[in-house]
Every structure is written in structure tokens, then in C-alpha cells.
Design a protein around this motif. Sequence first.
Motif, PDB file in Angstrom:
ATOM      1  N   THR A  38       0.863  -1.265  -0.157  1.00 34.61           N
ATOM      2  CA  THR A  38      -0.074  -0.138   0.045  1.00 34.61           C
ATOM      3  C   THR A  38       0.869   1.273   0.258  1.00 34.61           C
ATOM      4  O   THR A  38       1.974   1.456   0.506  1.00 34.61           O
ATOM      5  CB  THR A  38      -0.723   0.046   1.170  1.00 34.61           C
ATOM      6  N   VAL A  68      -1.307  -4.259  -4.991  1.00 35.68           N
ATOM      7  CA  VAL A  68      -1.217  -4.936  -3.489  1.00 35.68           C
ATOM      8  C   VAL A  68      -1.776  -6.274  -3.311  1.00 35.68           C
ATOM      9  O   VAL A  68      -2.542  -6.784  -4.164  1.00 35.68           O
ATOM     10  CB  VAL A  68      -1.693  -3.831  -2.409  1.00 35.68           C
ATOM     11  N   GLY A  69      -1.408  -6.981  -2.143  1.00 36.88           N
ATOM     12  CA  GLY A  69      -2.103  -8.142  -1.955  1.00 36.88           C
ATOM     13  C   GLY A  69      -1.064  -9.455  -1.960  1.00 36.88           C
ATOM     14  O   GLY A  69      -0.192  -9.464  -2.455  1.00 36.88           O
ATOM     15  N   LYS A 184      -2.775  -5.278   3.828  1.00 37.89           N
ATOM     16  CA  LYS A 184      -2.214  -5.180   2.447  1.00 37.89           C
ATOM     17  C   LYS A 184      -0.855  -4.586   2.235  1.00 37.89           C
ATOM     18  O   LYS A 184      -0.474  -4.169   1.280  1.00 37.89           O
ATOM     19  CB  LYS A 184      -2.991  -4.806   1.302  1.00 37.89           C
TER      20      LYS A 184
END
Length: 327
Positions: A38, A68-69, A184
Motif C-alpha cells: 500500500t 497490493v495483496g 495489504k
Amino acid sequence: MKKLLSLSLTALALVSFGVQANDFPNKDKPITLVVPFTAGGPTDRVARDLSEAMRKATGANFVVDNVVGAGGTIGANKVAKAAPDGYTLLLHHIGMATSPALYRKMPYDTLNDFEYLGLINEVPMTLIGRPTLPANNFKELATWIAQNKGTVNLGNAGLGAASHLCGLLFQSAIKIDMTTVPYKGTAPAMNDLMGGQIDLLCDQTTNTTSQIEAKSVKAFAVTTTKRLTTPALKDLPTLNEAGLKGFEVSIWHGLYAPKGTPADVVAKLNKALQASLKDPEFIKKQQGLGAVVITDKRVEGAEHKKFVASEIAKWGPIIKEAGTYAD
Ligand code: ASP
């Protein structure tokens, strides 16, 4: 005639790649720098500072894209599959080397799906807590964790993130399991820590120094084996000296392009990176946040790749022993 033909074939090959290496970078086409966490977090912070230095070095505009992720693997995968033309790059941290051990299935091959452009910096982590936590030093924290077994929660930026790795090693070292709360990126985790929704977080000094200075969080220790010299952090013990013998996590960031990016483009990007790492403004910003800008041979792509391979070999067994992975 034969020579002419082969020359035009070479030109055709370059055009079909969509890149005229000599023209790279086209100043009208921004270079996208993918950050797999992030905005407002430590990896993002390095990317924004580096973008500015790279802009000065190349004349091209850099746009940061937070993809993100999954602890950074989604963003890294996007770059692995992007057009290999030098206009999509990845800035990632130690997760490049720890994800292969933390995930059973990886969507990309860390060592074979990227061109390695060079290492950027090394950054220590700090173990920090919510401001209302009833402990003021590591010893009191260890007692509080033992007394609250089963209810302590620890934020992280998802499986494969540096904060996950640090938290995993911390739980294994103190032999107490905690509830992990994935985000995230550590920017939102930091907000929740300051607000008291989570108890603890391990994060890079590039994100924690100003919060520690402002006393918005409590700082307990640093994760390197040596104490730090940054004024706000110099009194913090290392986890090693606080009793967790051998504890060491140091985060590094590197720059990558998709595999198959033309060699001239890779060389230009590497040259621009090396110039950026000597940019006094970039160095000053990084030092103020406790980061050390790389000056050794790992600024070269081949050495960067060798280093990541050695980190994969180093972390694999440690992660297996600490015992967590994801599908
Ligand atoms: N510091 C994060 C991590 O734990 C990533 C980030 O938000 O930059 O990996």
C-alpha cells in the motif's frame, strides 16, 4: 544487400519488441514502478524517493503503482508478466527471497522471470507496540505477552511480507503463538496500531522512525544484530541482546524488470539506478529513516541476482523450521 537485409531485420526485431533501445527512455512515456504494498508504507516510501532520483538521472517521469495483496506476490507477478520494454519495473523487498518458501505455489519464478537491475538499500526493522500497551521496555513486553497468551495480536502486510517474516521469527523465538492480523501493507497496519486495534507490529525503520519520534507508538527493540545510530532509535536494544539469541532480520529492496527486457535498456536502467544511489538528496532521505544505501557490488544486476539466490537459500530452512506457509 545481404548486410542491408540483416540490418533491417535487426531493426524489425527491435520494433517488434516495441523498444528502440537507443531511444529509451522516451520522455513522453512514463515508467511505471510497481510497488507490491500500500501507499504510505515503507516500500512505497523507498519507491517514491527513488523515483525522484531516477527521474533526475533519466529525464523520464516515474509513476508509482501500488499493486497490493498476497504479501507482495500479486505486484511482483504483474511485473513478471508485463511487456519487457523497460516501462514497467518492480521495486520489492526481501519478500522476493522469502515468498518461495512461504508459499506452496508461486505464480512466477523469482530467479528466472526477472532481469535484476541492482539492490537499493538495507533497512532494519523495529518491534513496536500500540501506545496504550502496559509495557515500557522489552523485558516488560515479554512478561505482558506471557501473561496475555492467546489474546495478543500482531499485524503484518500479508504472508510473504517482511513484517510476516519478522513476526514469524519473533513468535518462534519467544515460543508463544499470537493471532496475526494481515493487511495489504504496513501503512494501514500502522494506523490500526496507533489506534490500538492491534497490539504489535514489526516494520521497517523507514515507516516507524517518525512514529517513534512522535511517541505515537511504543518501540521495544531493533531486529539487526547491531544497535542503530539514528537519534530516535539509538537507545533501542537489539532483540539479540534482549535475550532472543541470534535474532536477525535486515530488509533490503531491489529493482527488477520483466525477463526479456533488451540488454541495452537493462544497462541504461542499471546506470540510472547507480546514479540515483549516489544522489546526495536520496542518500540523505534514506539515512534519516535508518536505511543504508547500497554502495557495494550488489548495485550490479548479476551480483544482485546472486545475492537474492543466497537469500532464498538462507531463508528457506529458517522459514520451514518456524513453520508457516500458505497455498
Ligand atoms: N513493510 C511491509 C512489509 O511488511 C511492506 C510495506 O507496506 O511496505 O513487508
